[in-house]
Write a protein that holds these residues in place. Structure first.
Motif, mmCIF file in Angstrom:
data_model
loop_
_atom_site.group_PDB
_atom_site.id
_atom_site.type_symbol
_atom_site.label_atom_id
_atom_site.label_comp_id
_atom_site.label_asym_id
_atom_site.label_seq_id
_atom_site.Cartn_x
_atom_site.Cartn_y
_atom_site.Cartn_z
ATOM 1 N N ASP A 160 -4.302 -12.796 2.061
ATOM 2 C CA ASP A 160 -3.698 -14.130 2.186
ATOM 3 C C ASP A 160 -2.809 -14.224 3.426
ATOM 4 O O ASP A 160 -1.990 -13.353 3.676
ATOM 5 C CB ASP A 160 -2.873 -14.411 0.933
ATOM 6 C CG ASP A 160 -2.436 -15.869 0.871
ATOM 7 O OD1 ASP A 160 -3.061 -16.689 1.567
ATOM 8 O OD2 ASP A 160 -1.505 -16.156 0.119
ATOM 9 N N TRP A 171 -8.690 -11.976 -9.498
ATOM 10 C CA TRP A 171 -8.730 -10.703 -8.761
ATOM 11 C C TRP A 171 -8.899 -9.531 -9.715
ATOM 12 O O TRP A 171 -9.554 -8.525 -9.394
ATOM 13 C CB TRP A 171 -7.446 -10.560 -7.932
ATOM 14 C CG TRP A 171 -7.475 -9.330 -7.070
ATOM 15 C CD1 TRP A 171 -6.814 -8.162 -7.286
ATOM 16 C CD2 TRP A 171 -8.243 -9.168 -5.871
ATOM 17 N NE1 TRP A 171 -7.101 -7.261 -6.304
ATOM 18 C CE2 TRP A 171 -7.989 -7.863 -5.396
ATOM 19 C CE3 TRP A 171 -9.091 -9.991 -5.138
ATOM 20 C CZ2 TRP A 171 -8.561 -7.350 -4.239
ATOM 21 C CZ3 TRP A 171 -9.653 -9.485 -3.978
ATOM 22 C CH2 TRP A 171 -9.406 -8.187 -3.534
ATOM 23 N N GLU A 207 -3.703 -14.208 -9.697
ATOM 24 C CA GLU A 207 -4.217 -13.916 -8.358
ATOM 25 C C GLU A 207 -5.744 -13.993 -8.394
ATOM 26 O O GLU A 207 -6.367 -13.580 -9.385
ATOM 27 C CB GLU A 207 -3.748 -12.519 -7.958
ATOM 28 C CG GLU A 207 -4.046 -12.159 -6.519
ATOM 29 C CD GLU A 207 -3.496 -10.772 -6.178
ATOM 30 O OE1 GLU A 207 -3.276 -10.509 -4.990
ATOM 31 O OE2 GLU A 207 -3.305 -9.965 -7.109
ATOM 32 N N ALA A 243 -2.761 -15.213 -3.679
ATOM 33 C CA ALA A 243 -1.781 -15.036 -4.763
ATOM 34 C C ALA A 243 -1.703 -16.313 -5.585
ATOM 35 O O ALA A 243 -1.763 -17.424 -5.044
ATOM 36 C CB ALA A 243 -0.411 -14.690 -4.186
ATOM 37 N N ARG A 283 -8.201 -13.062 -0.508
ATOM 38 C CA ARG A 283 -7.409 -12.718 -1.704
ATOM 39 C C ARG A 283 -6.168 -13.602 -1.696
ATOM 40 O O ARG A 283 -5.363 -13.557 -0.774
ATOM 41 C CB ARG A 283 -7.036 -11.243 -1.669
ATOM 42 C CG ARG A 283 -6.218 -10.796 -2.874
ATOM 43 C CD ARG A 283 -5.939 -9.302 -2.794
ATOM 44 N NE ARG A 283 -5.157 -8.828 -3.922
ATOM 45 C CZ ARG A 283 -4.819 -7.556 -4.114
ATOM 46 N NH1 ARG A 283 -5.195 -6.634 -3.222
ATOM 47 N NH2 ARG A 283 -4.093 -7.197 -5.163
#
Length: 782
Positions: A677, A771, A711, A704, A702
């Protein structure tokens, strides 16, 4: 007698003087044949009106089917006209007898006092007059008129005429005097045609792809016809006379100036006699040449050359050793005669084609259509179907006309497109028939609004694509009659293999063409993209309309013929087939099917042949050749990757677990990566030229979670598809299949199938997977 004195009706011949005389004298002579009439007038018989008709049957108009009104001029209104007919063989020819009888009845109806007949056996009046000295012709004709019979007598049997001219008769063709006659010893010759015809060339018309031995060959002849006219001997050439029509002289005589006025004897055996005279006369001088129902490469008398309607292009230039016979729509396609072309002229033509290519803003635009064109013209066959796709008005049709200008100026931008998909499926399937080794460009390959229209277009597209990729043998089979057995069986009517170039607003998707889509080579013009380097098409059209493109292709084919003469056809083809194999090997690392690589490699190999020709002419240097080769290679790689990983046919529906396993493996194996990110995207430091060749692909980001959100990994379906297709089992997976597979575990926006995520300052629709689902081991470790 001056020709200006003649007053000629449609088939009634009479001088102005005799026309005036008709109202004052009582004797009228009507003869058959222009020569007989002229000689009778020259005989100067006092007190007699001389008139003529072209043949015994031509006292009746061929238009109105009624007797000519001009005949009424010959008959006095006071019914004192005594008419004598000299029509020829009334005693031996039943047809002449019938015409004489009918004409006599008509003359009596319109007021003649009597009608008599001069009987000449099977001779013509001009032959009889010619047998006398000029000083005796007048008294002789007077005697014939005086001795004319009151009745015709019995009608001759049709078989009698056949016996008059035995099969052993060999008519003489007199080209110096413009006549065909039968010698009769000391007697005057019997003229059977007031013209002389001989064969210049005899052509055997063969469909060599279906009938290589020429068993069903059709024959035609190019005739030279000599005719004696008032101004001297006239010589005319009449091409393409069918073999069966040699026995019908009127058919081909009517094709020359004043041919309808040439007299031919009407006896039943005359046609056969003329046929025999033409076949026999100077037979050893007749040039015999094959005519193929296609263009393309052919070995004739041990020499390889390229056939078109203009002749046979060899290493020595255009010859008349053989030629093509094509459908009317393509008969203007002919290689230029390069006689007198200097090396500077040839270089200028080749450079003009390079300027056409350079005027386009993307290498793939020209390379994509030119490679398959050259590959085919060089005798290498087919194997790719270029498809130029772009929105309405983007210039795609003009661009392709720059290509088709190389086979005929009729298809340059100043002309017309070669064809459009507008008609029945069979008619569309026949487009390009006979154009072996050349191209056929099909415009308007678009979607139809109606379901039926769409289905028809899909069928037509399928047939064109399969033929353009697999050659004539891949064409659609139809029911055909076997000329040897007489039985009906399935077969392909045209086995020629043209390179098919298609033009449309969008490339058909996988659902429309199924596996045939891989046979296409896409040239895609994006919306708003200007394809012309000058900003508009004026420069491009000027180059394409210059006439130089046709010279360039003809000169290239002559160069190929010279290389084939040096190397042999097999060695020539093997050399360039090896180049194509090498081009395929350079694409092995791409996650696309074998067929996509083969199609793309053909585009590269075709351009390589052209670049070798340019290097031979010294139009480009070795270094420039390398630059051109590299540019084409990069363009082809990029296109192959796009085509092979976009909108392919759906396979079985995969599970999200198996897809996620494959994506994890790609990241673990350094084939793909995940961006953290807010991190800057990784850029290719060597520029866009090799960006498409980057083996390490971006999977996603990726991200958050905010608040209570977890995530997650956000990725676009197309990026995932590009990675997954590197595995054979997912080679046919589609974007939609990926979205559907991840639906059970995806994080989505309310009411939508995907989640909008901001990536690199852009809002993008993504598949969002927790995630912890993507990297459970990493999550557990934390």
């Amino acid at each position: 007698m001056e020709s200006a004195e003649l007053a000629t009706a449609a088939s009634v011949l009479i001088t102005e003087g005799h026309k005036v005389l008709a109202a004052h004298v009582e004797t009228v002579l009507i003869v058959a044949g222009a020569t007989s009439w002229e000689m009778a007038v020259e005989a100067n018989v006092v007190g007699t009106v001389i008139a003529g008709i072209q043949s015994p049957a031509e006292w009746v108009s061929q238009v109105t089917k009624a007797p000519h009104r001009e005949l009424e001029v010959l008959v006095r209104r006071d019914r004192k006209s005594n008419v004598v007919l000299a029509l020829g063989a009334t005693e031996t020819d039943s047809e002449v007898f019938d015409q004489a009888k009918a004409l006599a009845a008509h003359l009596l109806r319109i007021g003649a006092a009597s009608v008599k007949f001069i009987k000449l056996d099977f001779f013509t009046l001009d032959a009889m007059l010619a047998s006398r000295p000029e000083s005796e012709q007048g008294p002789y004709l007077e005697a014939l008129i005086a001795d004319a019979a009151d009745k015709l007598g019995a009608r001759p049997k049709a078989t009698v005429a056949e016996k008059v001219a035995p099969a052993s008769i060999a008519p003489t063709v007199d080209t110096e005097m413009g006549r065909t006659y039968i010698p009769r010893g000391d007697a005057p010759p019997l003229v059977i045609m007031e013209a002389a015809a001989r064969r210049l060339r005899t052509h055997s018309v063969i469909d060599d792809l279906r009938d290589p031995r020429g068993i069903n060959a059709e024959f035609t002849h190019d005739l030279e016809i000599s005719v004696m006219t008032a101004s001297g001997l006239g010589v005319y050439e009449v091409p393409g006379v069918r073999d069966a029509d040699l026995v019908l002289p009127r058919k081909w005589l009517n094709r020359i100036p004043q041919g309808t006025s040439i007299v031919v004897a009407t006896d039943a055996w005359i046609g056969k006699a003329i046929d025999a005279s033409i076949r026999a006369h100077r037979a050893d001088e007749v040039i015999e040449s094959p005519v193929l129902k296609r263009t393309g490469w052919k070995q004739v008398d041990g020499t390889w050359g390229f056939l078109t309607t203009s002749g046979f292009m060899t290493s020595q230039g255009l010859t008349n050793r053989a030629h093509s016979q094509l459908a009317t729509a393509y008969n203007m396609i002919a290689l230029n005669d390069l006689s007198g072309l200097t090396i500077d002229d040839e270089r200028a033509a080749a450079a003009n084609t390079q300027a056409i290519a350079a005027e386009l803003t993307d290498t793939n635009f020209w390379a994509g259509v030119w490679g398959p064109t050259i590959w085919s013209a060089a005798g290498m066959g087919v194997g790719a179907v270029p498809f130029v796709a772009g929105h309405h008005g983007c210039g795609k049709t003009t661009m392709v006309q720059g290509l088709t200008a190389h086979i005929s100026a009729a298809f340059a931008p100043s002309g017309k497109p070669m064809g459009i998909i507008d008609g029945s499926v069979p008619n569309v399937g026949r487009m390009g028939a006979g154009l072996d080794g050349l191209i056929v460009a099909i415009d308007d390959s678009r979607k139809r609004t109606s379901t039926h229209g769409n289905e028809d277009q899909e069928k037509a597209l399928e047939r064109l694509v399969r033929a353009g990729y697999g050659g004539g043998s891949a064409r659609h089979s139809v029911s055909m009659k076997n000329t040897q057995t007489g039985e009906w069986e399935l077969g392909v009517p045209d086995l020629s293999s043209p390179t098919v170039v298609m033009v449309g607003e969008q490339i058909p998707d996988a659902e429309e063409l199924d596996s045939s889509r891989e046979r296409l080579y896409p040239i895609v013009i994006e919306p708003g993209f200007n394809i012309f380097r000058s900003g508009n098409s004026e420069v491009y059209e000027s180059l394409a309309n210059s006439g130089l493109p046709a010279i360039a292709l003809a000169a290239f084919i002559r160069w190929v013929a010279a290389r084939i003469e040096e190397e042999g056809m097999d060695a020539w083809r093997a050399r360039w087939a090896k180049s194509r194999v090498a081009a395929i090997a350079l694409l092995e690392d791409l996650p696309v099917s074998r067929r996509v690589r083969e199609v793309a490699a053909l585009v590269t190999a075709g351009n390589l042949i052209w670049f070798e020709y340019l290097r031979h002419l010294a139009v480009i240097t070795v270094e420039e050749q390398k630059v051109l080769v590299l540019a084409v290679h990069h363009a082809v790689r990029k296109t192959a990757l796009f085509h092979g990983t976009t909108n392919v046919t759906r396979g079985e529906k995969p599970s999200w677990e198996s897809l996620l396993d494959a994506l994890r493996a790609a990241v673990a194996g350094s084939q793909a990566y995940v961006q953290i990110d807010k991190a800057a995207p990784i850029k290719d430091t060597e520029g866009l030229v090799i960006a498409f060749d980057e083996r390490k692909k971006l999977l996603g980001v990726r991200r958050a979670g905010r608040g209570d959100n977890v995530e997650f990994l956000a990725f676009q379906a197309r990026d995932a598809a590009a990675i997954l297709r590197m595995e054979p089992r997912y080679r046919t997976i589609t974007d939609q299949a990926i979205i559907t597979a991840f639906a059970p575990v995806a994080i989505v926006d309310s009411g939508h199938k995907q989640k909008v995520v901001r990536i690199n300052s852009l809002n993008v629709k993504c598949i969002a997977v927790p995630w912890s689902t993507f990297a459970p081991t990493e999550t557990e470790g934390e």
